[in-house]
Design an enzyme around this catalytic site. Structure first.
Site, short mmCIF file in Angstrom:
data_model
loop_
_atom_site.label_atom_id
_atom_site.label_comp_id
_atom_site.label_asym_id
_atom_site.label_seq_id
_atom_site.Cartn_x
_atom_site.Cartn_y
_atom_site.Cartn_z
CD GLU A 65 29.78 49.07 36.03
OE1 GLU A 65 29.91 50.25 36.05
OE2 GLU A 65 28.57 48.58 35.50
CG HIS A 134 29.92 57.16 44.11
ND1 HIS A 134 28.63 57.55 44.13
CD2 HIS A 134 30.04 56.91 42.92
CE1 HIS A 134 28.04 57.52 43.09
NE2 HIS A 134 28.78 57.29 42.09
#
Length: 338
Positions: A65, A134
């Site tokens: 990322e 998540h």
């Protein structure tokens, strides 16, 4: 039953359509992220795009990322308009420097000589037992840090218009979408998020809230999934003879405080719903925006429904216990009315 000429899309399809339409008219628009290519994104946000635009403009990236968000910042400063997908907002921790010290600040640091016209789109929300890494929302974390616009659609119409507006904006926009609103069956999609979406291009203004339902007894403010919880609570309250007005924030940065204040001035009561954490978050900011402006308009102390300050449990029963829901909003009204 669909109305004549009605064209219902899921949020995922609306996002993909807006992206495709902008890519057709601006060669500088491209998408990058994990699984955005052949898979079409795990939430369907880029489905069908690689077939039309190819792998040069729909770029699958390695699981890094920091690398691809940093690359997106550089591309944006060089005149392109990248859309970078951070698969889960929870992952922002591994690339925070690229987001906050580059993406958010470089317009300011350059004295306005560089623009950073990029979209960081990312998923939020739980409810499907995916654990604490998540399932967070973290709206307040991004809204708290200056330099970025922050939006969150509650329906497909707004999703398309916000994506078009975000791509065209010369400032970085954090485009947050709730998994349970996307239209992906395995996530248990909220049906009310799938609405009529015009085929032509249009823009939903960033920084302007909407009245999702008019009422006179209490104002319920939410965003994303919170809007649907608020609307369901409003239906339940109507059975008790209570008229609830629902405000869909649409945008956190800029925040449309005037629409919120006008609603509370009419109803005299305020409940704020947010799936982000309770402390130091959106709920407190909304309440402060009202009480600092005109506390005399309030007939009762404001209430907030938010996620408790605990890591999100994996166990379904525990997670559901923590999540905001219509019943908690109705209960908050009961306490307020008493």
């Amino acid at each position: 039953m669909n109305k004549p000429n009605e064209r219902k899309l899921t949020i995922a399809r609306a996002m993909a359509e807006a992206t495709a339409q902008e890519m057709r008219i601006d060669p500088g628009v491209f998408v990058m992220g994990e699984d955005v290519g052949q898979l079409g994104g795990i939430y369907g946000n880029t489905r069908g795009l690689i077939e039309e635009f190819g792998s040069e403009r729909i770029r699958d990236t390695p699981i890094s990322e920091t690398a691809f968000i940093g690359a997106a910042v550089g591309a944006a400063q060089d005149g392109m308009r990248p859309i970078a997908e951070l698969m889960f907002v929870d992952f922002f921790g591994v690339c925070f420097d690229a987001i906050y010290n580059l993406m958010a600040k470089n317009i300011y640091f350059s004295g306005g000589n560089f623009k950073v016209p990029m979209v960081l789109m990312t998923s939020t929300g739980g409810g499907y037992s995916d654990g604490g890494q998540h399932s967070q929302c973290l709206y307040g974390s991004f809204a708290h840090l200056p330099g970025m616009k922050v939006v969150q659609p509650s329906n497909a119409y707004d999703a398309k218009g916000l994506m078009t507006a975000a791509i065209r904006d010369d400032s970085p926009v954090v485009y947050m979408f709730h998994k349970s609103l996307q239209g992906m069956g395995w996530l248990g999609t909220e049906k009310a998020a799938t609405v009529h979406v015009p085929e032509e291009q249009y823009v939903v203004e960033i920084g302007k809230a909407k009245i999702a339902r008019e009422g006179k007894d209490v104002t319920i403010v939410g965003l994303g999934m919170g809007v649907h919880n608020a609307l369901k609570a409003a239906d339940k309250l109507a059975e008790q003879g209570v008229s609830a007005e629902v405000v869909d924030l649409v945008s956190l940065v800029p925040l449309d405080r005037e629409t919120i204040r006008a609603s509370v001035a009419k109803t005299g009561r305020l409940i704020v719903v947010d799936e982000d954490y309770m402390s130091y978050g959106v709920t407190g900011e909304i309440i402060a925006s009202v009480t600092e402006h005109n506390i005399s308009a309030l007939k009762a102390a404001p209430k907030r429904i938010a996620y408790p300050d605990v890591p999100i449990p994996f166990a379904r029963g525990m997670e559901q216990f923590c999540l905001p829901n219509p019943e908690k909003i109705v209960a908050a009204w009961g306490e307020m009315a008493a």
